[in-house]
Design an enzyme around this catalytic site. Structure first.
Site, mmCIF file in Angstrom:
data_model
loop_
_atom_site.group_PDB
_atom_site.id
_atom_site.type_symbol
_atom_site.label_atom_id
_atom_site.label_comp_id
_atom_site.label_asym_id
_atom_site.label_seq_id
_atom_site.Cartn_x
_atom_site.Cartn_y
_atom_site.Cartn_z
ATOM 1 N N SER A 48 0.647 -0.963 -0.031
ATOM 2 C CA SER A 48 -0.025 0.059 -0.194
ATOM 3 C C SER A 48 0.799 1.267 0.004
ATOM 4 O O SER A 48 1.650 1.190 0.723
ATOM 5 C CB SER A 48 -0.660 -0.017 1.268
ATOM 6 O OG SER A 48 -1.501 1.281 1.452
ATOM 7 N N TYR A 74 5.373 0.488 -2.848
ATOM 8 C CA TYR A 74 5.123 -0.109 -4.176
ATOM 9 C C TYR A 74 6.725 -0.463 -4.478
ATOM 10 O O TYR A 74 6.889 -1.456 -4.897
ATOM 11 C CB TYR A 74 4.476 0.746 -5.328
ATOM 12 C CG TYR A 74 3.050 1.127 -5.053
ATOM 13 C CD1 TYR A 74 2.251 0.352 -4.303
ATOM 14 C CD2 TYR A 74 2.745 2.177 -5.725
ATOM 15 C CE1 TYR A 74 0.867 1.007 -4.037
ATOM 16 C CE2 TYR A 74 1.157 2.564 -5.655
ATOM 17 C CZ TYR A 74 0.296 1.893 -4.771
ATOM 18 O OH TYR A 74 -0.847 2.444 -4.576
ATOM 19 N N HIS A 95 -1.217 3.636 -13.830
ATOM 20 C CA HIS A 95 -1.082 2.336 -14.207
ATOM 21 C C HIS A 95 0.373 2.363 -15.097
ATOM 22 O O HIS A 95 1.128 1.341 -15.002
ATOM 23 C CB HIS A 95 -2.294 1.682 -15.359
ATOM 24 C CG HIS A 95 -3.433 1.528 -14.551
ATOM 25 N ND1 HIS A 95 -4.738 1.134 -15.322
ATOM 26 C CD2 HIS A 95 -3.797 1.669 -13.095
ATOM 27 C CE1 HIS A 95 -5.666 0.646 -14.391
ATOM 28 N NE2 HIS A 95 -5.190 1.053 -13.130
ATOM 29 N N LYS A 113 -7.662 -2.606 -16.196
ATOM 30 C CA LYS A 113 -8.179 -1.672 -16.889
ATOM 31 C C LYS A 113 -8.638 -0.224 -16.483
ATOM 32 O O LYS A 113 -8.742 -0.115 -15.319
ATOM 33 C CB LYS A 113 -9.462 -2.179 -17.936
ATOM 34 C CG LYS A 113 -10.471 -2.927 -16.968
ATOM 35 C CD LYS A 113 -11.347 -2.207 -15.710
ATOM 36 C CE LYS A 113 -11.998 -1.007 -16.501
ATOM 37 N NZ LYS A 113 -12.684 -0.290 -15.306
ATOM 38 N N ASP A 201 -12.986 4.048 -17.663
ATOM 39 C CA ASP A 201 -13.387 3.374 -16.745
ATOM 40 C C ASP A 201 -14.546 2.274 -17.230
ATOM 41 O O ASP A 201 -14.378 0.878 -17.046
ATOM 42 C CB ASP A 201 -14.079 4.186 -15.499
ATOM 43 C CG ASP A 201 -14.287 3.057 -14.628
ATOM 44 O OD1 ASP A 201 -13.310 2.850 -14.123
ATOM 45 O OD2 ASP A 201 -15.264 2.665 -14.051
HETATM 46 N N1 LIG Z 1 -11.827 -5.165 -13.266
HETATM 47 C C1 LIG Z 1 -13.016 -4.769 -12.661
HETATM 48 O O1 LIG Z 1 -14.128 -5.005 -12.571
HETATM 49 C C2 LIG Z 1 -12.828 -3.269 -12.011
HETATM 50 C C3 LIG Z 1 -11.527 -2.687 -12.373
HETATM 51 N N2 LIG Z 1 -11.426 -1.370 -11.569
HETATM 52 C C4 LIG Z 1 -10.109 -0.848 -12.114
HETATM 53 O O2 LIG Z 1 -9.055 -0.860 -11.070
HETATM 54 C C5 LIG Z 1 -8.646 0.204 -10.843
HETATM 55 C C6 LIG Z 1 -8.712 0.852 -9.459
HETATM 56 O O3 LIG Z 1 -10.130 1.085 -9.137
HETATM 57 P P1 LIG Z 1 -10.717 0.778 -7.619
HETATM 58 O O4 LIG Z 1 -10.209 -0.381 -6.733
HETATM 59 O O5 LIG Z 1 -12.094 0.709 -7.870
HETATM 60 O O6 LIG Z 1 -10.056 2.113 -6.902
HETATM 61 P P2 LIG Z 1 -9.974 2.528 -5.356
HETATM 62 O O7 LIG Z 1 -10.211 4.033 -5.388
HETATM 63 O O8 LIG Z 1 -11.067 1.788 -4.516
HETATM 64 O O9 LIG Z 1 -8.744 1.893 -4.981
HETATM 65 C C7 LIG Z 1 -7.375 2.394 -5.746
HETATM 66 C C8 LIG Z 1 -6.198 2.053 -4.870
HETATM 67 O O10 LIG Z 1 -5.136 2.902 -5.526
HETATM 68 C C9 LIG Z 1 -4.195 3.251 -4.732
HETATM 69 N N3 LIG Z 1 -3.748 4.674 -4.861
HETATM 70 C C10 LIG Z 1 -2.685 5.134 -5.048
HETATM 71 N N4 LIG Z 1 -2.713 6.490 -5.365
HETATM 72 C C11 LIG Z 1 -3.937 6.818 -5.382
HETATM 73 C C12 LIG Z 1 -4.530 8.176 -5.580
HETATM 74 N N5 LIG Z 1 -3.901 9.187 -5.689
HETATM 75 N N6 LIG Z 1 -5.790 8.080 -5.416
HETATM 76 C C13 LIG Z 1 -6.518 7.012 -5.169
HETATM 77 N N7 LIG Z 1 -6.017 5.686 -4.931
HETATM 78 C C14 LIG Z 1 -4.706 5.815 -4.946
HETATM 79 C C15 LIG Z 1 -4.827 3.124 -3.413
HETATM 80 O O11 LIG Z 1 -4.127 2.049 -2.439
HETATM 81 P P3 LIG Z 1 -3.040 2.254 -1.753
HETATM 82 O O12 LIG Z 1 -3.300 3.388 -0.777
HETATM 83 O O13 LIG Z 1 -2.811 0.924 -0.816
HETATM 84 O O14 LIG Z 1 -1.774 2.337 -2.480
HETATM 85 C C16 LIG Z 1 -6.342 2.898 -3.612
HETATM 86 O O15 LIG Z 1 -6.951 2.137 -2.497
HETATM 87 C C17 LIG Z 1 -8.944 1.301 -11.867
HETATM 88 O O16 LIG Z 1 -8.203 1.379 -12.818
HETATM 89 C C18 LIG Z 1 -10.468 0.574 -12.398
HETATM 90 O O17 LIG Z 1 -10.529 0.716 -13.822
HETATM 91 C C19 LIG Z 1 -12.243 -0.865 -10.786
HETATM 92 C C20 LIG Z 1 -13.370 -1.508 -10.388
HETATM 93 C C21 LIG Z 1 -13.641 -2.981 -11.263
HETATM 94 O O1 LIG Z 2 -14.321 -2.114 -13.969
HETATM 95 C C1 LIG Z 2 -15.446 -1.506 -13.536
HETATM 96 O O2 LIG Z 2 -16.414 -2.371 -13.658
HETATM 97 C C2 LIG Z 2 -17.410 -2.462 -12.745
HETATM 98 C C3 LIG Z 2 -17.789 -0.701 -12.483
HETATM 99 O O3 LIG Z 2 -18.712 -0.715 -11.407
HETATM 100 C C4 LIG Z 2 -16.397 -0.050 -12.227
HETATM 101 O O4 LIG Z 2 -16.612 1.218 -12.208
HETATM 102 C C5 LIG Z 2 -15.466 -0.294 -13.365
HETATM 103 O O5 LIG Z 2 -14.178 0.088 -12.858
#
Ligand SMILES: NC(=O)C1=CN([C@@H]2O[C@H](COP(=O)(O)OP(=O)(O)OC[C@H]3O[C@@H](n4cnc5c(N)ncnc54)[C@H](OP(=O)(O)O)[C@@H]3O)[C@@H](O)[C@H]2O)C=CC1
Ligand SMILES: O=C1OC[C@@H](O)[C@H](O)[C@H]1O
Length: 393
Positions: A48, A74, A95, A113, A201
């Protein structure tokens, strides 16, 4: 190793947000619960950028083995010699830098993604993976669903004839009074500093269905990058709120219509009442995909001979009963494991070349819509000390 011993992959989880939790819980399910016996997953470390404590809490929350290492950066994660592959689960803004950090440290990468903010960043990552002989894959989990495999088989077997058009929508209805969208401006869904917006997204899933049906299923030599016509409405944060794209594949006389919005919903009641979120239309019939474009659960096949009766195929996402969990992300993890086992650097289901073409479509769409993101997140120059890698926010 005997052929009955499953190949084990040791994962490092980069970030501790929502999707990191969902994916990690899938990694921890028993593969036998989905009838997989040739590969298995271990979660060996979690990092984290917020703190080591947060990583430790995450490990407890997902019920990972107590031996799982917690890192507060990281950088430490990518240096861990016990990690085979890093799962990048930060917002899309991060990413490129995070995946580069891992590749630069010699780690294989599965990256959430949308893969990057720009196509140039995607190309850079792929060049790096190639030159370092590392595995690299975009985590578009839906592609690995048995349902998606079935759709691709139906198309290539000619079940609906030549496919001429795909209409695909992934939209979530978060319209709010006074022109607002029901996300705080700081939320990654609308925050331009985190590469927010509907396209990167959600639109990626609509494009995934266009590409699975009109591009991926074509013989290699016949694949063509599409012409793109886009309409984009911007939110006051600068991110796109509603984006509609027409993709024209001239050689194949086919069109893809990819729709995404934060204002209206593909499924207003989440109960399939709205019908198919994806329609794949061929000369002899069509395949309708039911459920959200990222996690669909049913196919309806309607041909000219159907006579009013669609063939219905249901696809249940299996649960590990002991953990009472199963989201469907384990299939992409299994794919990554098999690629590592077999020495493949890219997945045949989502090859590097296809990720590039899709990112190019998103680039062009954003260009036509006048959406731009800050230099910090759109540069394709790798900086290990970027705040995106160090977490100094
Ligand atoms: N495949 C799928 O179904 C899904 C994919 N996604 C993808 O996953 C990625 C993350 O989404 P999601 O998990 O919803 O996001 P969250 O906001 O829940 O989590 C993102 C994590 O990234 C880290 N981070 C580092 N820098 C930042 C910052 N400046 N602001 C916010 N978070 C930061 C944090 O973890 P830490 O503090 O531990 O470093 C944070 O908990 C996105 O690219 C999204 O498109 C999202 C939802 C569904
Ligand atoms: O990848 C995703 O799939 C589910 C959505 O709810 C989310 O916003 C997106 O990041």
């Amino acid at each position: 190793m005997s052929s009955s011993t499953p190949y084990t992959v040791r994962w490092g989880i980069l970030a501790t947000g929502w999707i990191a939790e969902t994916f990690t819980k899938d990694l921890l399910t028993n593969p036998a619960s989905r009838d997989v016996h040739d590969v298995r997953h271990e979660v060996v470390a979690v990092s984290s950028s917020s703190s080591k404590d947060r990583a430790a809490e995450f490990i407890k929350k997902v019920d990972a083995p107590s031996s799982t290492k917690a890192y507060g950066s990281y950088h430490e994660l990518v240096a861990d010699p016990d990690v085979d592959i890093i799962y990048v689960a930060t917002p899309h803004s991060h990413h490129f830098q995070n995946a580069m950090l891992a590749l630069d440290a010699g780690k294989n990468v599965l990256c959430e993604k949308s893969l990057t903010v720009t196509a140039a960043q995607t190309r850079k990552l792929i060049e790096t993976a190639r030159s370092k002989n590392l595995f690299f894959m975009e985590a578009v989990w839906t592609r690995y669903f048995p349902l998606s495999i079935k759709v691709r088989e139906l198309i290539t077997s000619g079940a609906i004839g030549n496919v001429y058009r795909t209409i695909a929508d992934l939209s979530v209805g978060r319209d709010a009074p006074e022109g607002k969208i029901d996300f705080p401006d700081t939320n990654r869904m609308v925050n331009a500093d985190l590469a927010g917006g509907a396209l990167l997204d959600l639109g990626i899933y609509a494009l995934t269905w266009v590409f699975q049906s009109l591009y991926h299923t074509q013989p290699e030599v016949e694949k063509e990058a599409p012409n793109v016509i886009a309409a984009v409405n911007k939110y006051h944060t600068g991110a796109d709120e509603t984006t509609s794209i027409i993709l024209q594949f001239p050689k194949h006389r086919s069109h893809g219509i990819a729709l995404t919005s934060l204002r209206v919903a593909s499924e207003p009641d989440n109960k399939d009442t709205a019908g198919a979120s994806i329609r794949i239309q061929g000369g002899l019939g069509e395949i309708q995909v039911i459920g959200p474009a990222y996690r669909p659960h049913q196919l309806r096949i309607i041909t000219k001979e159907s006579d009013g009766k669609a063939e219905i195929l249901d696809f249940v996402i299996p649960k590990d009963k002991e953990r009472d969990w199963g989201h469907g992300m384990f299939w992409e993890a299994d794919e990554a494991a098999r690629c590592l086992r077999d020495g493949q650097k890219e997945s045949k289901t989502l090859p590097w070349s296809e990720s590039i073409v899709i990112m190019e479509v998103m680039d062009e769409t954003l260009r036509q819509g006048g959406v731009t993101y800050p230099e910090l997140i759109s540069t394709d120059v790798f900086d290990p000390q970027s705040p995106l890698n160090t977490g100094k926010r």
